[in-house]
Scaffold this motif. Structure first.
Motif, PDB file in Angstrom:
ATOM      1  N   LEU A 124       1.316 -11.947   4.370  1.00 53.21           N
ATOM      2  CA  LEU A 124       1.862 -13.299   4.491  1.00 53.21           C
ATOM      3  C   LEU A 124       2.464 -13.405   5.881  1.00 53.21           C
ATOM      4  O   LEU A 124       3.429 -12.697   6.201  1.00 53.21           O
ATOM      5  CB  LEU A 124       2.922 -13.561   3.418  1.00 53.21           C
ATOM      6  CG  LEU A 124       3.732 -14.850   3.564  1.00 53.21           C
ATOM      7  CD1 LEU A 124       2.837 -16.076   3.587  1.00 53.21           C
ATOM      8  CD2 LEU A 124       4.778 -14.964   2.451  1.00 53.21           C
ATOM      9  N   VAL A 125       1.857 -14.252   6.717  1.00 52.66           N
ATOM     10  CA  VAL A 125       2.312 -14.416   8.093  1.00 52.66           C
ATOM     11  C   VAL A 125       3.043 -15.747   8.194  1.00 52.66           C
ATOM     12  O   VAL A 125       2.489 -16.800   7.865  1.00 52.66           O
ATOM     13  CB  VAL A 125       1.131 -14.381   9.080  1.00 52.66           C
ATOM     14  CG1 VAL A 125       1.615 -14.605  10.510  1.00 52.66           C
ATOM     15  CG2 VAL A 125       0.389 -13.056   8.958  1.00 52.66           C
ATOM     16  N   ALA A 131       5.686 -11.516   7.195  1.00 53.93           N
ATOM     17  CA  ALA A 131       6.780 -11.614   6.229  1.00 53.93           C
ATOM     18  C   ALA A 131       6.556 -10.673   5.050  1.00 53.93           C
ATOM     19  O   ALA A 131       7.512 -10.157   4.465  1.00 53.93           O
ATOM     20  CB  ALA A 131       6.904 -13.053   5.730  1.00 53.93           C
ATOM     21  N   VAL A 132       5.286 -10.457   4.689  1.00 52.55           N
ATOM     22  CA  VAL A 132       4.949  -9.590   3.553  1.00 52.55           C
ATOM     23  C   VAL A 132       3.690  -8.811   3.909  1.00 52.55           C
ATOM     24  O   VAL A 132       2.754  -9.339   4.495  1.00 52.55           O
ATOM     25  CB  VAL A 132       4.687 -10.414   2.275  1.00 52.55           C
ATOM     26  CG1 VAL A 132       4.161  -9.517   1.155  1.00 52.55           C
ATOM     27  CG2 VAL A 132       5.944 -11.137   1.822  1.00 52.55           C
ATOM     28  N   ARG A 133       3.706  -7.524   3.538  1.00 53.11           N
ATOM     29  CA  ARG A 133       2.488  -6.709   3.602  1.00 53.11           C
ATOM     30  C   ARG A 133       2.453  -5.871   2.339  1.00 53.11           C
ATOM     31  O   ARG A 133       3.425  -5.220   1.990  1.00 53.11           O
ATOM     32  CB  ARG A 133       2.505  -5.818   4.848  1.00 53.11           C
ATOM     33  CG  ARG A 133       1.145  -5.197   5.169  1.00 53.11           C
ATOM     34  CD  ARG A 133       0.996  -3.795   4.635  1.00 53.11           C
ATOM     35  NE  ARG A 133       1.671  -2.730   5.343  1.00 53.11           N
ATOM     36  CZ  ARG A 133       1.646  -1.474   4.896  1.00 53.11           C
ATOM     37  NH1 ARG A 133       1.027  -1.167   3.758  1.00 53.11           N
ATOM     38  NH2 ARG A 133       2.293  -0.523   5.555  1.00 53.11           N
ATOM     39  N   THR A 134       1.350  -5.925   1.580  1.00 49.66           N
ATOM     40  CA  THR A 134       1.269  -5.145   0.353  1.00 49.66           C
ATOM     41  C   THR A 134       1.331  -3.652   0.667  1.00 49.66           C
ATOM     42  O   THR A 134       0.962  -3.202   1.755  1.00 49.66           O
ATOM     43  CB  THR A 134      -0.034  -5.454  -0.412  1.00 49.66           C
ATOM     44  OG1 THR A 134      -1.145  -5.353   0.471  1.00 49.66           O
ATOM     45  CG2 THR A 134       0.010  -6.841  -1.022  1.00 49.66           C
ATOM     46  N   ARG A 135       1.793  -2.908  -0.305  1.00 48.82           N
ATOM     47  CA  ARG A 135       1.960  -1.459  -0.167  1.00 48.82           C
ATOM     48  C   ARG A 135       0.706  -0.775  -0.706  1.00 48.82           C
ATOM     49  O   ARG A 135       0.382  -0.884  -1.889  1.00 48.82           O
ATOM     50  CB  ARG A 135       3.210  -1.037  -0.940  1.00 48.82           C
ATOM     51  CG  ARG A 135       3.523   0.429  -0.954  1.00 48.82           C
ATOM     52  CD  ARG A 135       4.822   0.664  -1.721  1.00 48.82           C
ATOM     53  NE  ARG A 135       5.095   2.085  -1.872  1.00 48.82           N
ATOM     54  CZ  ARG A 135       4.657   2.832  -2.876  1.00 48.82           C
ATOM     55  NH1 ARG A 135       3.914   2.277  -3.823  1.00 48.82           N
ATOM     56  NH2 ARG A 135       4.961   4.112  -2.939  1.00 48.82           N
ATOM     57  N   ASP A 136       0.014  -0.022   0.159  1.00 46.82           N
ATOM     58  CA  ASP A 136      -1.236   0.639  -0.231  1.00 46.82           C
ATOM     59  C   ASP A 136      -0.985   1.701  -1.299  1.00 46.82           C
ATOM     60  O   ASP A 136       0.045   2.374  -1.298  1.00 46.82           O
ATOM     61  CB  ASP A 136      -1.892   1.325   0.978  1.00 46.82           C
ATOM     62  CG  ASP A 136      -2.120   0.369   2.140  1.00 46.82           C
ATOM     63  OD1 ASP A 136      -2.363  -0.823   1.877  1.00 46.82           O
ATOM     64  OD2 ASP A 136      -2.059   0.835   3.296  1.00 46.82           O
ATOM     65  N   HIS A 137      -1.955   1.871  -2.167  1.00 46.43           N
ATOM     66  CA  HIS A 137      -1.911   2.956  -3.149  1.00 46.43           C
ATOM     67  C   HIS A 137      -2.690   4.134  -2.565  1.00 46.43           C
ATOM     68  O   HIS A 137      -3.808   4.435  -2.993  1.00 46.43           O
ATOM     69  CB  HIS A 137      -2.509   2.496  -4.477  1.00 46.43           C
ATOM     70  CG  HIS A 137      -1.774   1.346  -5.085  1.00 46.43           C
ATOM     71  ND1 HIS A 137      -2.411   0.253  -5.635  1.00 46.43           N
ATOM     72  CD2 HIS A 137      -0.450   1.095  -5.200  1.00 46.43           C
ATOM     73  CE1 HIS A 137      -1.506  -0.605  -6.089  1.00 46.43           C
ATOM     74  NE2 HIS A 137      -0.312  -0.107  -5.833  1.00 46.43           N
ATOM     75  N   THR A 138      -2.090   4.784  -1.586  1.00 50.87           N
ATOM     76  CA  THR A 138      -2.738   5.871  -0.866  1.00 50.87           C
ATOM     77  C   THR A 138      -1.741   6.997  -0.596  1.00 50.87           C
ATOM     78  O   THR A 138      -0.522   6.798  -0.647  1.00 50.87           O
ATOM     79  CB  THR A 138      -3.295   5.396   0.488  1.00 50.87           C
ATOM     80  OG1 THR A 138      -2.204   4.935   1.302  1.00 50.87           O
ATOM     81  CG2 THR A 138      -4.302   4.266   0.306  1.00 50.87           C
ATOM     82  N   VAL A 139      -2.276   8.174  -0.270  1.00 45.67           N
ATOM     83  CA  VAL A 139      -1.443   9.303   0.125  1.00 45.67           C
ATOM     84  C   VAL A 139      -0.668   8.966   1.394  1.00 45.67           C
ATOM     85  O   VAL A 139       0.527   9.257   1.518  1.00 45.67           O
ATOM     86  CB  VAL A 139      -2.310  10.560   0.340  1.00 45.67           C
ATOM     87  CG1 VAL A 139      -1.502  11.672   1.010  1.00 45.67           C
ATOM     88  CG2 VAL A 139      -2.875  11.046  -0.991  1.00 45.67           C
TER      89      VAL A 139
END
Length: 300
Positions: A124-125, A131-139
């Motif tokens: 979300l820019v 303003a928002v960046r999703t959190r990756d499901h990664t190591v």
């Protein structure tokens, strides 16, 4: 609903494009989806297509013209897409199950709701800032959260391709609680695969979005991602929306549960459970109930 939609997808240096994207709308609701089939497993593009098709069919069935509950819709569609991939693998008697990561966003009544599995992202820019960046499901995301690496190191880290959650794995995914934001005029929602965000810095992303019309910006960003990735370039896909309405007032805001961040569970994708491939409607309803219970618990 006053908004502008633009998309871009490129094959990169791969033999096929395993990314899929799409958007669907009614007079009151909009659904956007980007899926990235996993290349380490057979037929990733099939998993991505099944997931996108399931979201589309669910939206066309439920949005009349608005969704009763966007949060519940995203949870149910995510679980249903996972089951649909497993059913197709069982039906075709595949040796391994196709898998995909995905991000989906619903816009309705001046608000955005989103959910994701894996490392497809939503940004979300607002006013030139993320303003928002999703959190990756990664190591690598776990390493970032722990402060062991910087954001700039994510794209080049040797563990960057280790995904902890996906659709189509033998264990059901556990998405974070559905997130929500009130939209303001000129907000940008960017949904993309890692082929786009991986090679780019936040500064490059924001500069292009701020200095060019949205359609031109996406084309330039896709080209830059290809250039910076070189001969190892992944598929590059992005779907963006520019919001053209004023922010709704608090009195217009639907009643919602407070957003809480839950930890990501590490999934064992090497496990085998043939019975899970034969998920019934009762199994799907049970999985949805478990997710809802987790959401209620986190809210409390």
């Amino acid at each position: 609903m006053n908004c502008t939609l633009v998309s871009e997808t490129r094959i990169g240096a791969r033999l096929i494009n395993q990314d899929r994207l799409g958007h669907w709308r009614t007079e009151r609701a909009l659904l956007m989806v980007v899926a990235d089939g996993l290349g380490g497993h057979p037929r990733g593009e099939v998993a991505a297509q099944i997931a996108v098709d399931h979201f589309a069919a669910s939206f066309q069935r439920d949005a009349r013209p608005a969704l009763t509950d966007p949060r519940e819709f995203l949870v149910r569609a995510m679980t249903g897409a996972h089951a649909a991939i497993l059913r197709e693998a069982y039906k075709l008697e595949l040796a391994d199950v196709p898998r995909t990561v995905i991000v989906a966003c619903v816009v309705q009544d001046g608000h955005a709701y989103w959910a994701h599995i894996g490392d497809c992202r939503l940004y979300l820019v607002r006013e030139g800032r993320i303003a928002v960046r999703t959190r990756d499901h990664t190591v690598v995301q776990h390493l970032l959260d722990a402060g062991r690496i910087a954001e700039e190191a994510v794209a080049t880290h040797p563990e960057r391709n280790r995904i902890l959650q996906c659709l189509g794995g033998y264990q059901a995914p556990h998405p974070d609680p559905v997130a929500k934001a009130r939209l303001a005029r000129d907000d940008l929602l960017i949904l993309c695969s890692d082929g786009l965000w991986g090679p780019l810095t936040h500064r490059q992303l924001l500069h292009s979005l701020a200095t060019r019309p949205l359609g031109e910006a996406l084309g330039d960003l896709a080209a830059l991602a290809e250039q910076r990735s070189g001969p190892q370039c992944d598929n590059v896909s992005v779907l963006a929306m520019s919001w053209g309405e004023d922010e709704v007032g608090p009195e217009d805001e639907p009643r919602t549960v407070r957003f809480c961040d839950l930890p990501t569970d590490v999934q064992d994708f090497t496990a085998t459970d043939p019975d899970f491939l034969r998920m019934s409607d009762e199994d799907i309803e049970k999985a949805i109930a478990e997710i809802k219970a987790a959401l209620r618990k986190s809210a409390l």
